[in-house]
Scaffold this motif. Sequence first.
Motif, PDB file in Angstrom:
ATOM      1  N   HIS A 361      34.676  39.493  29.895  1.00 47.17           N
ATOM      2  CA  HIS A 361      36.072  39.512  30.943  1.00 47.17           C
ATOM      3  C   HIS A 361      35.734  38.930  32.155  1.00 47.17           C
ATOM      4  O   HIS A 361      36.322  37.950  32.668  1.00 47.17           O
ATOM      5  CB  HIS A 361      36.591  40.911  30.824  1.00 47.17           C
ATOM      6  CG  HIS A 361      38.016  40.692  31.778  1.00 47.17           C
ATOM      7  ND1 HIS A 361      38.583  41.653  32.465  1.00 47.17           N
ATOM      8  CD2 HIS A 361      38.842  39.982  31.986  1.00 47.17           C
ATOM      9  CE1 HIS A 361      39.570  41.515  33.160  1.00 47.17           C
ATOM     10  NE2 HIS A 361      39.971  40.505  32.709  1.00 47.17           N
ATOM     11  N   LEU A 362      34.798  39.220  32.951  1.00 46.69           N
ATOM     12  CA  LEU A 362      34.436  38.789  34.125  1.00 46.69           C
ATOM     13  C   LEU A 362      33.813  37.386  34.211  1.00 46.69           C
ATOM     14  O   LEU A 362      33.954  36.654  35.053  1.00 46.69           O
ATOM     15  CB  LEU A 362      32.957  39.695  34.871  1.00 46.69           C
ATOM     16  CG  LEU A 362      32.526  39.178  36.073  1.00 46.69           C
ATOM     17  CD1 LEU A 362      33.511  39.528  37.196  1.00 46.69           C
ATOM     18  CD2 LEU A 362      31.084  39.922  36.309  1.00 46.69           C
ATOM     19  N   GLY A 363      33.140  37.046  32.996  1.00 47.56           N
ATOM     20  CA  GLY A 363      32.591  35.636  32.862  1.00 47.56           C
ATOM     21  C   GLY A 363      33.924  34.702  32.705  1.00 47.56           C
ATOM     22  O   GLY A 363      33.711  33.685  33.450  1.00 47.56           O
ATOM     23  N   VAL A 364      34.885  34.991  31.961  1.00 50.84           N
ATOM     24  CA  VAL A 364      36.151  34.208  31.941  1.00 50.84           C
ATOM     25  C   VAL A 364      36.553  33.920  33.536  1.00 50.84           C
ATOM     26  O   VAL A 364      37.083  32.963  33.845  1.00 50.84           O
ATOM     27  CB  VAL A 364      37.218  34.586  30.939  1.00 50.84           C
ATOM     28  CG1 VAL A 364      38.362  33.635  31.061  1.00 50.84           C
ATOM     29  CG2 VAL A 364      36.668  34.832  29.827  1.00 50.84           C
ATOM     30  N   ILE A 365      36.597  35.206  34.172  1.00 49.60           N
ATOM     31  CA  ILE A 365      37.336  35.153  35.411  1.00 49.60           C
ATOM     32  C   ILE A 365      36.438  34.278  36.333  1.00 49.60           C
ATOM     33  O   ILE A 365      36.944  33.522  37.004  1.00 49.60           O
ATOM     34  CB  ILE A 365      37.367  36.526  36.280  1.00 49.60           C
ATOM     35  CG1 ILE A 365      38.232  37.377  35.341  1.00 49.60           C
ATOM     36  CG2 ILE A 365      37.706  36.697  37.581  1.00 49.60           C
ATOM     37  CD1 ILE A 365      38.325  39.110  35.640  1.00 49.60           C
ATOM     38  N   VAL A 366      35.024  34.471  36.119  1.00 43.39           N
ATOM     39  CA  VAL A 366      34.095  33.665  37.204  1.00 43.39           C
ATOM     40  C   VAL A 366      34.422  32.176  36.732  1.00 43.39           C
ATOM     41  O   VAL A 366      34.673  31.374  37.839  1.00 43.39           O
ATOM     42  CB  VAL A 366      32.810  33.988  36.761  1.00 43.39           C
ATOM     43  CG1 VAL A 366      31.539  33.202  37.647  1.00 43.39           C
ATOM     44  CG2 VAL A 366      32.341  35.434  37.270  1.00 43.39           C
ATOM     45  N   VAL A 367      34.401  31.722  35.747  1.00 47.39           N
ATOM     46  CA  VAL A 367      34.371  30.323  35.481  1.00 47.39           C
ATOM     47  C   VAL A 367      35.599  29.750  35.888  1.00 47.39           C
ATOM     48  O   VAL A 367      35.831  28.517  36.464  1.00 47.39           O
ATOM     49  CB  VAL A 367      34.034  29.946  34.014  1.00 47.39           C
ATOM     50  CG1 VAL A 367      34.043  28.641  33.730  1.00 47.39           C
ATOM     51  CG2 VAL A 367      32.698  30.640  33.609  1.00 47.39           C
ATOM     52  N   LEU A 368      36.882  30.555  35.532  1.00 49.96           N
ATOM     53  CA  LEU A 368      38.122  30.073  35.905  1.00 49.96           C
ATOM     54  C   LEU A 368      38.055  29.898  37.245  1.00 49.96           C
ATOM     55  O   LEU A 368      38.786  28.744  37.737  1.00 49.96           O
ATOM     56  CB  LEU A 368      39.109  31.018  35.405  1.00 49.96           C
ATOM     57  CG  LEU A 368      40.591  30.684  35.429  1.00 49.96           C
ATOM     58  CD1 LEU A 368      40.961  29.154  35.145  1.00 49.96           C
ATOM     59  CD2 LEU A 368      41.360  31.553  34.630  1.00 49.96           C
ATOM     60  N   ASN A 369      37.718  30.764  38.238  1.00 54.38           N
ATOM     61  CA  ASN A 369      37.615  30.649  39.622  1.00 54.38           C
ATOM     62  C   ASN A 369      37.066  29.332  40.120  1.00 54.38           C
ATOM     63  O   ASN A 369      37.401  28.815  41.003  1.00 54.38           O
ATOM     64  CB  ASN A 369      36.916  32.077  40.195  1.00 54.38           C
ATOM     65  CG  ASN A 369      37.945  33.025  40.589  1.00 54.38           C
ATOM     66  OD1 ASN A 369      38.812  32.611  41.557  1.00 54.38           O
ATOM     67  ND2 ASN A 369      37.762  34.168  39.955  1.00 54.38           N
ATOM     68  N   LEU A 370      35.833  29.342  39.498  1.00 55.29           N
ATOM     69  CA  LEU A 370      34.989  28.058  40.201  1.00 55.29           C
ATOM     70  C   LEU A 370      35.454  26.758  39.469  1.00 55.29           C
ATOM     71  O   LEU A 370      35.398  25.830  40.111  1.00 55.29           O
ATOM     72  CB  LEU A 370      33.647  28.425  39.326  1.00 55.29           C
ATOM     73  CG  LEU A 370      32.758  29.564  39.543  1.00 55.29           C
ATOM     74  CD1 LEU A 370      31.397  29.569  38.938  1.00 55.29           C
ATOM     75  CD2 LEU A 370      32.497  29.495  41.199  1.00 55.29           C
ATOM     76  N   MET A 371      36.299  26.785  38.378  1.00 56.93           N
ATOM     77  CA  MET A 371      37.004  25.615  38.037  1.00 56.93           C
ATOM     78  C   MET A 371      38.149  25.326  39.115  1.00 56.93           C
ATOM     79  O   MET A 371      38.287  24.080  39.385  1.00 56.93           O
ATOM     80  CB  MET A 371      37.648  25.787  36.688  1.00 56.93           C
ATOM     81  CG  MET A 371      36.555  25.498  35.726  1.00 56.93           C
ATOM     82  SD  MET A 371      35.589  24.215  35.608  1.00 56.93           S
ATOM     83  CE  MET A 371      33.967  24.576  36.251  1.00 56.93           C
ATOM     84  N   ILE A 372      38.931  26.228  39.557  1.00 55.55           N
ATOM     85  CA  ILE A 372      39.997  25.959  40.519  1.00 55.55           C
ATOM     86  C   ILE A 372      39.306  25.507  41.799  1.00 55.55           C
ATOM     87  O   ILE A 372      39.869  24.297  42.392  1.00 55.55           O
ATOM     88  CB  ILE A 372      40.816  27.384  40.901  1.00 55.55           C
ATOM     89  CG1 ILE A 372      41.339  27.678  39.559  1.00 55.55           C
ATOM     90  CG2 ILE A 372      41.573  27.192  41.955  1.00 55.55           C
ATOM     91  CD1 ILE A 372      42.187  29.086  39.649  1.00 55.55           C
ATOM     92  N   GLY A 373      37.946  25.797  42.307  1.00 55.40           N
ATOM     93  CA  GLY A 373      37.563  25.344  43.237  1.00 55.40           C
ATOM     94  C   GLY A 373      36.928  23.912  43.125  1.00 55.40           C
ATOM     95  O   GLY A 373      36.871  23.275  44.142  1.00 55.40           O
ATOM     96  N   GLN A 374      36.814  23.546  41.785  1.00 54.64           N
ATOM     97  CA  GLN A 374      36.525  22.190  41.748  1.00 54.64           C
ATOM     98  C   GLN A 374      37.781  20.984  41.899  1.00 54.64           C
ATOM     99  O   GLN A 374      37.580  19.872  41.839  1.00 54.64           O
ATOM    100  CB  GLN A 374      36.185  21.907  40.217  1.00 54.64           C
ATOM    101  CG  GLN A 374      34.796  22.467  39.906  1.00 54.64           C
ATOM    102  CD  GLN A 374      33.856  21.865  40.812  1.00 54.64           C
ATOM    103  OE1 GLN A 374      33.120  20.852  40.749  1.00 54.64           O
ATOM    104  NE2 GLN A 374      33.256  22.554  41.953  1.00 54.64           N
ATOM    105  N   LEU A 375      38.842  21.813  42.134  1.00 55.31           N
ATOM    106  CA  LEU A 375      40.235  21.029  42.201  1.00 55.31           C
ATOM    107  C   LEU A 375      40.318  20.919  43.447  1.00 55.31           C
ATOM    108  O   LEU A 375      41.438  20.039  43.873  1.00 55.31           O
ATOM    109  CB  LEU A 375      41.116  21.752  41.459  1.00 55.31           C
ATOM    110  CG  LEU A 375      42.469  20.863  40.928  1.00 55.31           C
ATOM    111  CD1 LEU A 375      42.101  19.789  40.178  1.00 55.31           C
ATOM    112  CD2 LEU A 375      43.472  21.762  40.050  1.00 55.31           C
ATOM    113  N   THR A 376      39.921  21.779  44.522  1.00 58.95           N
ATOM    114  CA  THR A 376      40.348  21.670  45.813  1.00 58.95           C
ATOM    115  C   THR A 376      39.080  21.386  47.030  1.00 58.95           C
ATOM    116  O   THR A 376      37.859  21.351  46.523  1.00 58.95           O
ATOM    117  CB  THR A 376      40.572  23.300  46.301  1.00 58.95           C
ATOM    118  OG1 THR A 376      39.508  23.983  45.649  1.00 58.95           O
ATOM    119  CG2 THR A 376      42.095  23.517  45.735  1.00 58.95           C
TER     120      THR A 376
END
Lengths: 431, 157
Positions: A361-376
């Motif tokens: 579960h943490l893995g999905v949260i981590v990667v999703l957060n980092l992807m949002i960072g790639q947009l900003t």
Amino acid sequence: MEQVLLFGLLMVAFMAFAVMGVPVFFAMGLGALVFIGFSDGAVPLNVLASSMVQGMDSFAFLAIPFFFLAGELMNTGGITRRLLNFASAVVGHIRGGLSHVAILASMVFSGVSGSAVADASAIGTSMIPAMKDKGYPGAYAAAVVAAAATMGPIIPPSIAFVIYALVSDVSVGQLFLAGAIPGVLMGVYLLGAASWVAHRRQLPFSERTSMRAAFAALVDALPALAMPIIIIGGIIGGFATPTEAGILAVMYAIVISVFFYRELSWSKTWSICCECMVNSGIILLTIAASGIFSWLVANMAIGETLAATLKAMTDNPLIMLALINIVLLLWGLALEPAVALVTLVPVLIPIANAYGIDLVHLGVIVVLNLMIGQLTPPSGVITFLTAQIAGAPLHSVFREALPFTVALIAVLLIVTYVPMVSMWLPRLMGP
Amino acid sequence: MKHVFSLLDRVVLVLLGAALVTLVSVGGAQIVLRETVGTPLPWATEFSVVLMIWATMLSGYVGVRRNSHLSADFLGLNMSERKRRALRTAALLLSLLFVVVYGWQSRIVIDAMEGIPFTSLPFTQPVLYMSLPVGALLMAMALLERLWRDLRPGATV
């Protein structure tokens, strides 16, 4: 507590070197060098060398070059065009249709490539000029493609999940399964955001495709659509490890691109192999340098000390998840995902364990957060790439990406606080 | 010197391409043999890991030559040409420092690994760890060449 201060010093030194322009691989090593210098001889200097090899002494790391290669072969071999034709036949007639086409095609391409940059480059080079031709603002076209590309590392296969799995010792197969539903949810939310923008700004739409043409587009795209089934089927069926699924993906990509579509020559295949090994080697080298970080974090029990300190402040896993999200979003704003993963995950694991948070579960949260960072801003690599393709000013693309960023944050909150969204599939079909 | 580096670039690139083709071929053969004949290649996994680590260390050289290592250099974005050049020289020197330290330290690791065999490969662990000094040497050469190029009069950043 002294270890935590030393670790703080390591992180500050690493960030300082990185910000002044030292490439991340060297900055990590230099940060470790500073740490070793301040550790009063507790850490021998040759750890710098030995931990680099030990940090990547795993067969699973090979999944990275294999998925890179499969994605590149599929992209160059005519897959992207066929996926775009298929997506256009399905959603092109909706208002703002081409933005929906970009999102849907990215969703399917995510099942082939596993890298957000590969998705943005593959879809962006075809879609952004087409959208501009049809009257869409260039900055908006770049923002849509960039936002859609964030699905790449969430929908399996995913290079980011492979890296997370190796750093955290979690099953890659479980992570791949865990990313499937959140990935689809991202697609749905992004389509919703695109629809809202399209109606508000009266964006154009295409004529509806006839059933016959839509069926022809589906048949043409079928070999590409079969790729995710081969990868996930191989892992769940138990006849291939995730790394071997990468090999199967490469072989399949060669068969359909060279023999079936006949759009890829052997000389082109060779140059793709050379470039893919260079690109994945550079990522692997950064992971090798993170071996030093992992060694220090593990041997100095930094994660455990940090977890105990945080536990004294709050016992509530929901608050801890919110804190983790904030730290990850900030970390993801500043660093490239692979680097953010290898520097932060070793520290997060003991904290997640202390709070009973499932590591998948943490893995999905981590990667999703980092992807949002790639947009900003400031490190939005995907946005830099699509802005460059569109020839649009970066600040306009970041502004156009806002509705999509909000949609992705909404998905992040759902994934964070409704664990079933990511955990249902791994529990049902887990290898 | 330009010709030497150009030749070296080509040799390393060919080695990297060949490494990836070999990795795919060995991995593919492993799956086919295991699923059809039921006799997998016992050396495939260890061999693939050794080859991958060598390829990784070599790609570090290409990364320096192409200036394509992952980086996050926002500090120099709004600086004058002069300051940017100073920052870049400092970054190159610091990178060189790390490469020299780990390359030199790898000597101790190789000595410590002397005589330790692999499970299924006909050579010992130093063959794997030799990738460290070789990669470090190549990267040091590439960093020195970039420093030399940057410090020449009239060079632009």
